[in-house]
Design a protein around this motif. Structure first.
Motif, short mmCIF file in Angstrom:
data_model
loop_
_atom_site.label_atom_id
_atom_site.label_comp_id
_atom_site.label_asym_id
_atom_site.label_seq_id
_atom_site.Cartn_x
_atom_site.Cartn_y
_atom_site.Cartn_z
N GLY A 91 0.84 -1.20 0.00
CA GLY A 91 0.00 0.00 0.00
C GLY A 91 0.87 1.24 0.00
N ARG A 92 0.26 2.36 -0.23
CA ARG A 92 1.01 3.61 -0.24
C ARG A 92 1.24 4.07 1.20
NH1 ARG A 92 -1.28 8.06 -4.13
NH2 ARG A 92 -0.80 6.34 -5.57
N ALA A 93 2.44 4.50 1.45
CA ALA A 93 2.79 4.93 2.80
C ALA A 93 3.18 6.40 2.78
CB ALA A 93 3.95 4.10 3.34
N LYS A 94 3.07 7.05 3.91
CA LYS A 94 3.51 8.43 4.01
C LYS A 94 5.03 8.47 3.87
CE LYS A 94 -0.25 9.95 7.04
NZ LYS A 94 -0.58 10.54 8.35
N THR A 95 5.51 9.54 3.29
CA THR A 95 6.95 9.66 3.07
C THR A 95 7.66 9.95 4.38
OG1 THR A 95 6.51 10.57 0.88
CG2 THR A 95 8.72 10.90 1.79
N PRO A 96 8.50 9.01 4.87
CA PRO A 96 9.23 9.27 6.10
C PRO A 96 10.42 10.18 5.83
CG PRO A 96 9.81 7.13 5.24
CD PRO A 96 8.76 7.69 4.33
N LYS A 97 10.94 10.76 6.86
CA LYS A 97 12.10 11.62 6.70
C LYS A 97 13.34 10.80 6.40
CE LYS A 97 10.33 15.31 9.67
NZ LYS A 97 10.56 16.11 10.89
N THR A 98 13.41 9.59 6.88
CA THR A 98 14.54 8.71 6.59
C THR A 98 13.99 7.37 6.14
OG1 THR A 98 14.61 7.99 8.90
CG2 THR A 98 16.05 9.81 8.28
N PRO A 99 14.74 6.63 5.29
CA PRO A 99 14.27 5.34 4.82
C PRO A 99 14.04 4.38 5.98
CG PRO A 99 16.15 6.11 3.53
CD PRO A 99 16.01 7.02 4.71
N VAL A 100 12.99 3.60 5.89
CA VAL A 100 12.68 2.62 6.92
C VAL A 100 12.81 1.22 6.33
CG1 VAL A 100 10.92 1.76 8.49
CG2 VAL A 100 11.09 4.22 8.05
N GLY A 101 13.78 0.44 6.84
CA GLY A 101 13.94 -0.93 6.39
C GLY A 101 14.55 -1.01 5.00
N PRO A 102 14.83 -2.22 4.55
CA PRO A 102 15.44 -2.40 3.24
C PRO A 102 14.52 -1.92 2.12
CG PRO A 102 15.49 -4.42 4.56
CD PRO A 102 14.59 -3.49 5.25
N ARG A 103 15.14 -1.36 1.09
CA ARG A 103 14.39 -0.92 -0.08
C ARG A 103 14.70 -1.81 -1.28
NH1 ARG A 103 10.22 1.53 -1.55
NH2 ARG A 103 11.25 2.46 -3.37
N GLY A 104 15.27 -2.97 -1.04
CA GLY A 104 15.64 -3.79 -2.17
C GLY A 104 15.72 -5.26 -1.83
N VAL A 105 15.89 -6.04 -2.88
CA VAL A 105 16.02 -7.48 -2.75
C VAL A 105 17.33 -7.90 -3.41
CG1 VAL A 105 14.69 -7.89 -4.85
CG2 VAL A 105 14.89 -9.71 -3.16
N TYR A 106 18.01 -8.83 -2.79
CA TYR A 106 19.35 -9.23 -3.21
C TYR A 106 19.36 -10.74 -3.42
CZ TYR A 106 24.52 -9.14 -2.97
OH TYR A 106 25.87 -9.24 -3.25
N LEU A 107 19.56 -11.17 -4.66
CA LEU A 107 19.53 -12.59 -5.00
C LEU A 107 20.93 -13.16 -4.92
CD1 LEU A 107 17.17 -12.41 -8.12
CD2 LEU A 107 16.57 -12.54 -5.70
N ASP A 108 21.15 -14.00 -3.94
CA ASP A 108 22.46 -14.60 -3.72
C ASP A 108 22.41 -16.08 -4.05
OD1 ASP A 108 25.18 -14.94 -2.50
OD2 ASP A 108 24.01 -16.16 -1.09
N GLY A 109 23.43 -16.57 -4.74
CA GLY A 109 23.48 -17.99 -5.06
C GLY A 109 24.60 -18.28 -6.02
#
Length: 367
Positions: A91-109
């Motif tokens: 869902g759409r969230a309010k824009t925080p002043k600082t990023p909250v939590g990871p903003r990406g996914v990293y495929l390792d293998g």
């Protein structure tokens, strides 16, 4: 193209003969670098539905499910001006002043488990215009910064919903600081990130330089991603016949002349030429080439040369260019020291991809 008359019993020779990669020194303007930040030809038609998980590897099917959810969560407005989404925040969230939590996914293998297939599928599935999502290799991303400058790169990529980075590797401290700073700026702008690598984000640079001295930057990079481990065997060779043995110089040369759009180069000379061309231009180096023919393949002399060859192998594989070779088998290219060092996963990936391309080129040689 018409062909000239050949001797009885031989293949027809093309009028112009094969080209040479060593004769090419491509220039790639900055606008082309940006325009070409899309999945390469081999991955242009891939989708989540075309990925075939190994039933013995639960992590593969779980990765598909996770990435489908991630792409669905990227629909809608970009963070700038319309609110920011958290990782897997549908869902759409309010824009925080600082990023909250990871903003990406990293495929390792390991190599050959389909990470690039999944990364390209994510790019295709993300509900945004192609101009608002970018796909490129790590070396292409760093070169973009070199071509545009740091601030312009930030402005250009900040307008995107998604940045996909394939073959994420940190080979020197300068790249570590550069990419850490760049991705931090993009996350602040609301850009979602996705990356593939053979190394967990917290282990980037390990065995290559004094990673401990740059631990803060490495930890900062890691904080942007949620890591997904993908296990499995190399699909490129699963259930397929052994790679063909190398041919003779005469066979390779004859095939090069008989194949329209082929290039023909002496392997040691090609390795020397690669040092004169920036790795980000190796894709342009192969523009229009339909088959790469190499004579005199021998062990790679040093690590710098080996890493350049890895990038060339990746670009040839992306573009589905067969490689016909004479000399040493591809699994003998790299020394035992290289295969046991910090870049071993890169070298094994190159061997895997070159072997697949050698299999594709087998039909170029007349029986």
């Amino acid at each position: 193209m018409s062909s000239s008359t050949a001797a009885p019993g031989s293949s027809p020779l093309t009028d112009a003969g094969p080209s040479s990669l060593c004769a090419r020194e491509p220039y790639v303007p900055a606008e082309r670098l940006v325009a070409e930040m899309v999945p390469p030809p081999r991955f242009d038609a891939v989708r989540f539905s075309t990925y075939l998980p190994d039933p013995r590897q639960v992590s593969q099917s779980e990765a598909v499910e996770t990435l489908e959810g991630f792409s669905a969560g990227l629909g809608g407005a970009h963070a700038s001006g319309s609110g920011r989404r958290g990782f897997f925040g549908f869902g759409r969230a309010k824009t925080p002043k600082t990023p909250v939590g990871p903003r990406g996914v990293y495929l390792d293998g390991g190599y050959g488990v389909g990470k690039t297939h999944l990364l390209a599928s994510l790019w295709h599935a993300t509900p945004a215009e192609p101009s608002r999502k970018a796909f490129g290799t790590f070396v292409e991303l760093t070169n973009l910064v070199g071509a545009l400058g740091f601030q312009q790169t930030v402005r250009t990529l900040s307008a995107h919903s998604l940045l996909c980075i394939d073959e994420f590797e940190l080979d020197d401290p300068g790249d570590t600081v550069l990419v850490s700073t760049l991705l931090g700026k993009l996350v602040e702008a609301g850009v979602a990130l996705a990356a593939t690598s053979n190394t967990l984000p917290g282990k980037l640079g390990e065995g290559r330089f004094a990673a401990a001295d740059f631990l803060r930057e490495i930890q900062g990079l890691s904080a942007h991603f949620r890591a997904l481990r993908i296990d499995g065997e190399d699909y490129r060779h699963r259930g397929l016949p052994e790679a063909p043995a190398p041919f003779t110089d005469e066979q390779v040369t004859k095939a090069a002349y008989a194949t329209e759009g082929a290039s023909l180069d002496d392997f040691p000379h090609l390795l020397e030429h690669l040092a004169k061309v920036h790795p980000s231009r190796y894709g342009a180096l192969t523009d229009g080439v339909r088959a790469v023919c190499l004579t005199g393949v021998q062990p790679v002399p040093d690590q710098s040369t080996a890493l350049r060859l890895v990038v060339l192998a990746d670009r040839l594989y992306d573009r589905e260019v067969p490689v016909l070779a004479a000399g040493l088998p591809f699994d003998k290219l790299f020394s035992e020291e290289m295969l046991n060092g910090g870049y071993r996963k890169k070298y094994f990936r190159a061997i895997s991809r070159l072997t697949a391309l050698a299999r594709d080129a087998k039909g170029l040689v007349s029986s």
